[in-house]
Design a protein around this motif. Structure first.
Motif, PDB file in Angstrom:
ATOM      1  N   TYR A   1       0.820  -1.151  -0.006  1.00 57.12           N
ATOM      2  CA  TYR A   1      -0.042  -0.036   0.193  1.00 57.12           C
ATOM      3  C   TYR A   1       0.926   1.229   0.029  1.00 57.12           C
ATOM      4  CZ  TYR A   1      -4.258  -2.692   0.447  1.00 57.12           C
ATOM      5  OH  TYR A   1      -5.350  -3.358  -0.070  1.00 57.12           O
ATOM      6  N   GLY A   2       2.245   1.147   0.569  1.00 56.14           N
ATOM      7  CA  GLY A   2       2.993   2.549   0.600  1.00 56.14           C
ATOM      8  C   GLY A   2       3.340   2.681  -1.019  1.00 56.14           C
ATOM      9  N   SER A   3       3.673   1.767  -1.627  1.00 55.45           N
ATOM     10  CA  SER A   3       4.227   1.754  -3.020  1.00 55.45           C
ATOM     11  C   SER A   3       2.939   2.496  -3.830  1.00 55.45           C
ATOM     12  CB  SER A   3       4.358   0.528  -3.799  1.00 55.45           C
ATOM     13  OG  SER A   3       5.637   0.028  -3.382  1.00 55.45           O
ATOM     14  N   LEU A   4       1.460   1.942  -3.679  1.00 54.46           N
ATOM     15  CA  LEU A   4       0.344   2.597  -4.190  1.00 54.46           C
ATOM     16  C   LEU A   4       0.319   4.051  -3.781  1.00 54.46           C
ATOM     17  CD1 LEU A   4      -3.098   0.752  -3.808  1.00 54.46           C
ATOM     18  CD2 LEU A   4      -2.926   3.109  -3.695  1.00 54.46           C
ATOM     19  N   TRP A   5       0.249   4.303  -2.697  1.00 52.37           N
ATOM     20  CA  TRP A   5      -0.016   5.612  -2.284  1.00 52.37           C
ATOM     21  C   TRP A   5       1.164   6.646  -2.544  1.00 52.37           C
ATOM     22  CZ3 TRP A   5      -4.114   8.273  -0.427  1.00 52.37           C
ATOM     23  CH2 TRP A   5      -5.197   7.431  -0.218  1.00 52.37           C
TER      24      TRP A   5
ATOM     25  N   TYR B   1      12.982   0.890  -9.567  1.00 48.46           N
ATOM     26  CA  TYR B   1      11.609   1.400  -8.944  1.00 48.46           C
ATOM     27  C   TYR B   1      10.763   0.516  -7.838  1.00 48.46           C
ATOM     28  CZ  TYR B   1      11.517   6.111 -10.634  1.00 48.46           C
ATOM     29  OH  TYR B   1      11.571   7.410 -10.989  1.00 48.46           O
ATOM     30  N   PRO B   2      10.678  -0.749  -8.316  1.00 49.26           N
ATOM     31  CA  PRO B   2       9.692  -1.394  -7.203  1.00 49.26           C
ATOM     32  C   PRO B   2      10.450  -1.292  -5.750  1.00 49.26           C
ATOM     33  CG  PRO B   2      10.452  -2.825  -9.223  1.00 49.26           C
ATOM     34  CD  PRO B   2      11.015  -1.661  -9.460  1.00 49.26           C
ATOM     35  N   ILE B   3      11.958  -1.435  -5.680  1.00 44.19           N
ATOM     36  CA  ILE B   3      12.321  -1.362  -4.480  1.00 44.19           C
ATOM     37  C   ILE B   3      12.375  -0.059  -4.054  1.00 44.19           C
ATOM     38  CG2 ILE B   3      14.934  -1.158  -3.485  1.00 44.19           C
ATOM     39  CD1 ILE B   3      15.603  -3.853  -4.795  1.00 44.19           C
ATOM     40  N   VAL B   4      12.771   1.165  -4.903  1.00 45.57           N
ATOM     41  CA  VAL B   4      12.616   2.478  -4.518  1.00 45.57           C
ATOM     42  C   VAL B   4      11.138   2.729  -3.823  1.00 45.57           C
ATOM     43  CG1 VAL B   4      12.510   4.712  -5.012  1.00 45.57           C
ATOM     44  CG2 VAL B   4      14.460   3.207  -5.608  1.00 45.57           C
ATOM     45  N   ASP B   5      10.289   2.230  -4.512  1.00 47.19           N
ATOM     46  CA  ASP B   5       8.765   2.587  -4.365  1.00 47.19           C
ATOM     47  C   ASP B   5       8.569   1.890  -2.973  1.00 47.19           C
ATOM     48  OD1 ASP B   5       7.964   4.225  -6.301  1.00 47.19           O
ATOM     49  OD2 ASP B   5       7.812   2.634  -7.675  1.00 47.19           O
ATOM     50  N   MET B   6       9.050   0.602  -2.628  1.00 47.04           N
ATOM     51  CA  MET B   6       8.517   0.083  -1.660  1.00 47.04           C
ATOM     52  C   MET B   6       9.212   0.549  -0.217  1.00 47.04           C
ATOM     53  SD  MET B   6       8.423  -4.126  -2.296  1.00 47.04           S
ATOM     54  CE  MET B   6      10.082  -4.035  -3.046  1.00 47.04           C
ATOM     55  N   VAL B   7      10.429   1.012  -0.513  1.00 45.87           N
ATOM     56  CA  VAL B   7      11.192   1.814   0.748  1.00 45.87           C
ATOM     57  C   VAL B   7      10.662   3.034   1.128  1.00 45.87           C
ATOM     58  CG1 VAL B   7      13.455   2.594   1.548  1.00 45.87           C
ATOM     59  CG2 VAL B   7      13.165   0.338   0.491  1.00 45.87           C
TER      60      VAL B   7
END
Lengths: 199, 199
Positions: free
Chosen positions: A160-164, B153-159
């Protein structure tokens, strides 16, 4: 049975369900057109064909009406998929959520998050009534396929963090690629039995 | 050399560096006290001992002054750690960032994200001047230890997504536990050679 909202509890008597339905239908119509963010209580009352006072009796602000419409919307448009695999379920669940956000609810979600920063009481309701139910939906989906990890928060936060983060910052789209990438990451972590709490 | 900001480019002439310094110092003093969010241009000018017109000549709004102060703050307080391991660097980097946010910049970050939702031009500057530099700092840290993944991006977005999601929603703290959990997840994903783009 529908749970009572904060405004009903405060009022201490049942609502007129038909007028309530008119208001929520009007709000969801605005939501479809992506124009809810700029609406006023006057505008909602006019659209719904109810008196402004009636509206205020039930909801203290546009954000509160919108939150209730959003919760309905999420319940109807984001059912838990059953594809037979964890990865398949995750991709379907996330792609569906991203589609609803991109096509309908994105600007409303951004408005409600703004309102939550400005109004601590609304922030609590937004968290307890909307954010938490979305977190629980994801956790339910995970637990269908794997033994419940002791702490699902790192995974829930990352998804949800990635989404927001993408919704609010706008640096990358909410698309099927992200849904697949997040599904792959979650599957990889759960297959390791590693939810982020072990080295 | 410091890059010119949008306001300088528009102005087409160099700033008076000493007055600029006074303003940024005054703003960072407010930031330390956690009170920047409610400040006005008048208040900032008074604190800095410069004229209001002088302030407006350089920055169009409180959000723009605050963004510049925040960028300085992030550069000084979040240096890239060198512990010798990817996991150690990640834990140190994230713990440090969480500490600065919890103790100093949290409410300002929330204000700026709110402003970014209301003002598309500010959203672009916030993204290009602050969000992106934080993303690049993390990517630089990762690349010291592992071959650059094709898509970080997936990693940067998740963090950063986890960070912003907790900051804005407030359901869980930004603490050392989260720093360690995120570090573990990133290490696990990169050691698999899986950044979320492969099944």
């Amino acid at each position: 049975m529908r749970l009572e909202t904060a405004s009903e509890k405060k009022l201490g008597r049942p609502r007129d369900e038909r007028a309530r339905r008119s208001v929520l239908d009007a709000v969801r119509e605005q939501l479809k057109q992506g124009s809810l963010c700029g609406m006023t209580m006057e505008g909602i009352a006019r659209q719904a064909g109810v008196g402004k006072q009636t509206l205020y009796r039930w909801w203290p602000s546009v954000a509160e009406v919108a939150l209730e419409a959003l919760i309905e919307e999420a319940g109807e448009h984001c059912p838990l998929p059953e594809t037979g695999s964890l990865r398949g379920d995750l991709v379907a669940f996330l792609s569906g959520a991203f589609r609803v956000i991109t096509q309908r609810t994105g600007s409303l979600l951004r408005c409600l998050m703004v309102e939550a920063q400005k109004n601590p009481e609304f922030r609590t309701r937004f968290r307890e009534q909307f954010i938490r139910s979305r977190q629980e939906a994801l956790t339910t989906l995970l637990r269908r396929h794997v033994a419940p990890p002791t702490d699902t928060y790192p995974i829930v936060d990352m998804v949800y963090g990635s989404l927001w983060y993408r919704l609010l910052v706008g640096h990358q789209p909410l698309d099927d690629t992200l849904a697949e990438q997040l599904a792959d990451v979650v599957v990889a972590l759960l297959q390791r039995g590693d939810t982020g709490s072990a080295g």
